[in-house]
Write a protein that holds these residues in place. Structure first.
Motif, PDB file in Angstrom:
ATOM      1  N   GLU A  28       0.841  -1.218   0.000  1.00 56.27           N
ATOM      2  CA  GLU A  28       0.000   0.000   0.000  1.00 56.27           C
ATOM      3  C   GLU A  28       0.865   1.254   0.000  1.00 56.27           C
ATOM      4  OE1 GLU A  28      -3.845  -1.611   2.439  1.00 56.27           O
ATOM      5  OE2 GLU A  28      -2.627  -0.062   3.396  1.00 56.27           O
ATOM      6  N   VAL A  29       1.865   1.241   0.885  1.00 54.13           N
ATOM      7  CA  VAL A  29       2.740   2.423   0.980  1.00 54.13           C
ATOM      8  C   VAL A  29       3.527   2.578  -0.328  1.00 54.13           C
ATOM      9  CG1 VAL A  29       4.662   3.467   2.238  1.00 54.13           C
ATOM     10  CG2 VAL A  29       2.878   2.240   3.496  1.00 54.13           C
ATOM     11  N   ALA A  30       4.053   1.461  -0.858  1.00 52.26           N
ATOM     12  CA  ALA A  30       4.846   1.537  -2.094  1.00 52.26           C
ATOM     13  C   ALA A  30       4.004   2.104  -3.241  1.00 52.26           C
ATOM     14  CB  ALA A  30       5.389   0.155  -2.450  1.00 52.26           C
ATOM     15  N   ARG A  31       2.763   1.655  -3.345  1.00 52.95           N
ATOM     16  CA  ARG A  31       1.900   2.164  -4.432  1.00 52.95           C
ATOM     17  C   ARG A  31       1.642   3.652  -4.265  1.00 52.95           C
ATOM     18  NH1 ARG A  31       0.518  -1.542  -8.091  1.00 52.95           N
ATOM     19  NH2 ARG A  31       0.309  -3.704  -7.437  1.00 52.95           N
ATOM     20  N   ASN A  32       1.445   4.083  -3.001  1.00 51.49           N
ATOM     21  CA  ASN A  32       1.229   5.526  -2.764  1.00 51.49           C
ATOM     22  C   ASN A  32       2.437   6.360  -3.172  1.00 51.49           C
ATOM     23  OD1 ASN A  32      -1.254   4.944  -1.806  1.00 51.49           O
ATOM     24  ND2 ASN A  32      -0.805   5.335   0.357  1.00 51.49           N
ATOM     25  N   SER A 135      18.156  12.618  -8.080  1.00 55.76           N
ATOM     26  CA  SER A 135      17.960  13.572  -6.988  1.00 55.76           C
ATOM     27  C   SER A 135      18.016  12.924  -5.616  1.00 55.76           C
ATOM     28  CB  SER A 135      16.589  14.255  -7.156  1.00 55.76           C
ATOM     29  OG  SER A 135      16.269  14.942  -5.980  1.00 55.76           O
ATOM     30  N   VAL A 136      18.645  13.608  -4.675  1.00 62.08           N
ATOM     31  CA  VAL A 136      18.726  13.110  -3.301  1.00 62.08           C
ATOM     32  C   VAL A 136      17.343  13.139  -2.646  1.00 62.08           C
ATOM     33  CG1 VAL A 136      19.301  15.322  -2.216  1.00 62.08           C
ATOM     34  CG2 VAL A 136      20.147  13.203  -1.201  1.00 62.08           C
ATOM     35  N   TYR A 137      16.415  13.881  -3.236  1.00 58.51           N
ATOM     36  CA  TYR A 137      15.025  13.849  -2.740  1.00 58.51           C
ATOM     37  C   TYR A 137      14.475  12.416  -2.846  1.00 58.51           C
ATOM     38  CZ  TYR A 137      14.374  18.910  -2.285  1.00 58.51           C
ATOM     39  OH  TYR A 137      14.449  20.204  -1.878  1.00 58.51           O
ATOM     40  N   GLU A 138      14.897  11.698  -3.885  1.00 55.45           N
ATOM     41  CA  GLU A 138      14.407  10.332  -4.049  1.00 55.45           C
ATOM     42  C   GLU A 138      14.960   9.439  -2.925  1.00 55.45           C
ATOM     43  OE1 GLU A 138      12.031   9.435  -5.707  1.00 55.45           O
ATOM     44  OE2 GLU A 138      12.161   7.328  -6.257  1.00 55.45           O
ATOM     45  N   ASP A 139      16.234   9.647  -2.546  1.00 53.50           N
ATOM     46  CA  ASP A 139      16.830   8.881  -1.444  1.00 53.50           C
ATOM     47  C   ASP A 139      16.026   9.143  -0.171  1.00 53.50           C
ATOM     48  OD1 ASP A 139      18.582   9.390  -3.559  1.00 53.50           O
ATOM     49  OD2 ASP A 139      20.372   9.114  -2.349  1.00 53.50           O
ATOM     50  N   ALA A 140      15.743  10.440   0.064  1.00 55.41           N
ATOM     51  CA  ALA A 140      14.980  10.822   1.266  1.00 55.41           C
ATOM     52  C   ALA A 140      13.582  10.222   1.207  1.00 55.41           C
ATOM     53  CB  ALA A 140      14.906  12.343   1.370  1.00 55.41           C
ATOM     54  N   SER A 141      13.015  10.233   0.016  1.00 56.27           N
ATOM     55  CA  SER A 141      11.666   9.722  -0.161  1.00 56.27           C
ATOM     56  C   SER A 141      11.583   8.231   0.220  1.00 56.27           C
ATOM     57  CB  SER A 141      11.303   9.937  -1.628  1.00 56.27           C
ATOM     58  OG  SER A 141      10.014   9.604  -1.861  1.00 56.27           O
ATOM     59  N   LEU A 142      12.604   7.457  -0.144  1.00 60.89           N
ATOM     60  CA  LEU A 142      12.605   6.030   0.199  1.00 60.89           C
ATOM     61  C   LEU A 142      12.714   5.833   1.716  1.00 60.89           C
ATOM     62  CD1 LEU A 142      14.647   4.101  -2.512  1.00 60.89           C
ATOM     63  CD2 LEU A 142      12.347   4.998  -2.569  1.00 60.89           C
ATOM     64  N   ILE A 143      13.479   6.702   2.358  1.00 63.34           N
ATOM     65  CA  ILE A 143      13.613   6.593   3.821  1.00 63.34           C
ATOM     66  C   ILE A 143      12.271   6.955   4.480  1.00 63.34           C
ATOM     67  CG2 ILE A 143      14.786   7.536   5.861  1.00 63.34           C
ATOM     68  CD1 ILE A 143      17.333   7.714   4.185  1.00 63.34           C
ATOM     69  N   LEU A 144      11.607   7.975   3.943  1.00 62.20           N
ATOM     70  CA  LEU A 144      10.279   8.358   4.458  1.00 62.20           C
ATOM     71  C   LEU A 144       9.283   7.212   4.293  1.00 62.20           C
ATOM     72  CD1 LEU A 144      11.227  11.330   4.699  1.00 62.20           C
ATOM     73  CD2 LEU A 144       9.180  12.008   3.488  1.00 62.20           C
ATOM     74  N   MET A 145       9.415   6.550   3.167  1.00 58.82           N
ATOM     75  CA  MET A 145       8.533   5.425   2.863  1.00 58.82           C
ATOM     76  C   MET A 145       8.717   4.305   3.885  1.00 58.82           C
ATOM     77  SD  MET A 145       8.729   4.011  -0.901  1.00 58.82           S
ATOM     78  CE  MET A 145       8.167   2.398  -1.253  1.00 58.82           C
ATOM     79  N   PHE A 150       7.060   1.309   8.845  1.00 57.83           N
ATOM     80  CA  PHE A 150       7.298   0.884  10.231  1.00 57.83           C
ATOM     81  C   PHE A 150       6.320   1.542  11.186  1.00 57.83           C
ATOM     82  CE2 PHE A 150      11.754  -0.002   8.590  1.00 57.83           C
ATOM     83  CZ  PHE A 150      11.432  -1.339   8.360  1.00 57.83           C
ATOM     84  N   SER A 151       5.918   2.779  10.875  1.00 62.63           N
ATOM     85  CA  SER A 151       4.961   3.399  11.791  1.00 62.63           C
ATOM     86  C   SER A 151       3.589   2.730  11.645  1.00 62.63           C
ATOM     87  CB  SER A 151       4.974   4.921  11.630  1.00 62.63           C
ATOM     88  OG  SER A 151       3.818   5.375  11.060  1.00 62.63           O
ATOM     89  N   THR A 157      12.077   1.947  15.425  1.00 70.15           N
ATOM     90  CA  THR A 157      13.352   1.666  14.754  1.00 70.15           C
ATOM     91  C   THR A 157      14.376   2.776  15.012  1.00 70.15           C
ATOM     92  OG1 THR A 157      12.589   2.861  12.814  1.00 70.15           O
ATOM     93  CG2 THR A 157      12.268   0.489  12.792  1.00 70.15           C
ATOM     94  N   GLN A 158      15.619   2.446  14.748  1.00 65.35           N
ATOM     95  CA  GLN A 158      16.656   3.484  14.706  1.00 65.35           C
ATOM     96  C   GLN A 158      17.186   3.498  13.279  1.00 65.35           C
ATOM     97  OE1 GLN A 158      19.498   1.944  17.484  1.00 65.35           O
ATOM     98  NE2 GLN A 158      17.812   1.632  18.913  1.00 65.35           N
TER      99      GLN A 158
END
Ligand code: HAM
Length: 408
Positions: A28-32, A135-145, A150-151, A157-158
């Protein structure tokens, strides 16, 4: 009897449901985030992994399930997903115009490791790979995902991050590191091999003596080129802006050779000490290494068994509640059916309509997380009693049916 191989597990009933639930949330998260499903083979040419995951990695060095097929091809069960997905991207010629493509996948991976809690020889990953985005925004986006996944799963997590530099800066750093490593004696066998094949892998050796030897090793962060420095700083700012706490870890080099720039790992303390539950990073050079046109790639993979182990543990710790009411013989079901009607005025009751052996009922009661176990058998019917067991403190006794409501 033929048993399953060591480190390989069957998955059914509650665990299979949990598996599906975890995958559903990840999907679900990946599709979003704009990812679509990709399926790719479990078996590939061995050289795909040698060239991507790298000769210095433990995976290629000691953990692959390799064999020759009937046509004498050297093949290997996939130890991870990234290499196969990159191969797909190149084979479909999407690298030619650096197509933006975002894929997610899930399924079995195979590594011949020493099995222990959370470490299997056939395990499952949920992974994503994003192509064509520098773009580093994509790296950040994957971490947000990952953070969102996890939430949703209620897992604490750490996060550890690092920058592994790019083709411009990593070479200079490696030279300085090798010079330093050559000035020290006593590295373990693995580190001697890593020093030859990919010296930065010495930084994450678990051997205490090797760790001591590298105390004053040159730091990667001090050798990043301007572009890598800028991106790494931006990544940290994006994480801070999005209230994601993280630690910068110079020793986070990841166990696979294909990373450049961003590398990250999500750690949990809930199953053994500091276990990695997900890891990933940028691998811009990999497309070229595998024969494609140079491009951009970034991704991650989550270890599903590790997530399931955490969720199962949390479930065990959850407060037990309610009554599990059952009978040993089908002729007593009418009696417990009537009893349940009364008990339900005050209590939550799981009623079993099926007659089963005591042990099977107790097992079922445990799974349903009930606090009180009530069961009627032949003796109980004769004496107008019910067998009572408190599943929290294990106290058990027989209670007269007339006294039951007062005693609960
Ligand atoms: P990895 O760190 O090797 O990365 O594996 C990702 C996750 O798979 C680990 O964090 C861990 O949770 C789980 N895992 C690894 N080995 C085992 C095992 N033997 N038993 C159970 N779980 C395990 C990769 O595989 C990269 N392909 C990730 C990636 C995708 N990087 C970029 N894109």
């Amino acid at each position: 009897m033929i048993k399953a191989l060591k480190g390989m597990k069957d998955l059914y009933d509650e665990q299979a449901l949990l598996y599906e639930k975890v995958i559903k949330i990840c999907e679900e998260v990946a599709r979003n985030y704009g990812f679509d499903f990709i399926n790719f083979p479990h078996l590939e040419f061995t050289r795909l992994f040698k060239r991507s995951v790298g000769e210095s990695s433990d995976i290629v060095g000691k953990e692959m399930y390799e064999f020759k097929d009937k046509a004498e091809n050297e093949v290997c069960l996939r130890p991870e997903g990234t290499a196969g997905v990159v191969r797909s991207y190149i084979e479909a010629k999407m690298d030619k115009n650096q197509s933006v493509k975002k894929w997610f996948y899930h399924g079995s991976m195979f590594r011949y490791e020493r099995p222990q809690k959370g470490r299997l020889r056939e395990f499952h990953q949920f992974g994503v790979e994003s192509f064509g985005n520098p773009s580093v925004y994509e790296d950040a986006s994957l971490i947000l995902m990952l953070n969102e996944i996890f939430s949703r799963l209620n897992i604490v997590t750490q996060l550890k991050i690092n920058s592994l530099g790019c083709a411009t800066c990593i070479g200079v750093y490696k030279e300085k590191l090798i010079e330093y490593l050559n000035s020290k004696d006593g590295f373990c066998e693995d580190c001697l091999r890593r020093k030859r094949l990919n010296p930065i892998r010495v930084l994450d050796c678990k051997n205490e003596f090797c760790q001591e030897l590298i105390t004053n090793a040159p730091k990667m962060s001090e050798h990043l080129c301007e572009c890598c420095k800028k991106d790494y700083k931006k990544l940290q700012q994006l994480l801070q802006d999005n209230k994601i706490s993280f630690e910068c870890d110079e020793k986070l080099v990841r166990g696979l050779d294909y990373y450049s720039k961003t590398a990250f790992e999500f750690i949990s303390n809930e199953i053994g000490s500091k276990s990695a539950i997900a890891g990933g990073g940028r691998y811009d050079r990999l497309i070229e290494y595998l024969g494609g046109k140079s491009g951009y790639g970034v991704g991650f993979a989550i270890g599903i068994e590790r997530i399931m182990a955490i969720l199962e543990q949390q479930n065990l710790q959850k407060q037990r509640e309610g009554i599990y009411l059952c009978a040993l013989d089908s002729s007593y079901i009418d009696t417990i059916f009537k009893l349940a009607k009364n008990l339900r005025k005050q209590h939550k009751v799981f009623l079993s309509y099926e007659a089963k052996k005591l042990a099977k009922h107790l097992n079922q009661a445990d799974i349903s997380n009930a606090k009180i176990f009530l069961c009627i058998g032949e003796t109980e019917i004769k004496n107008q009693e019910i067998f009572y067991k408190n599943l929290e403190n294990k106290e058990n006794k027989n209670i007269k049916l007339v006294d039951l409501e007062n005693e609960l």
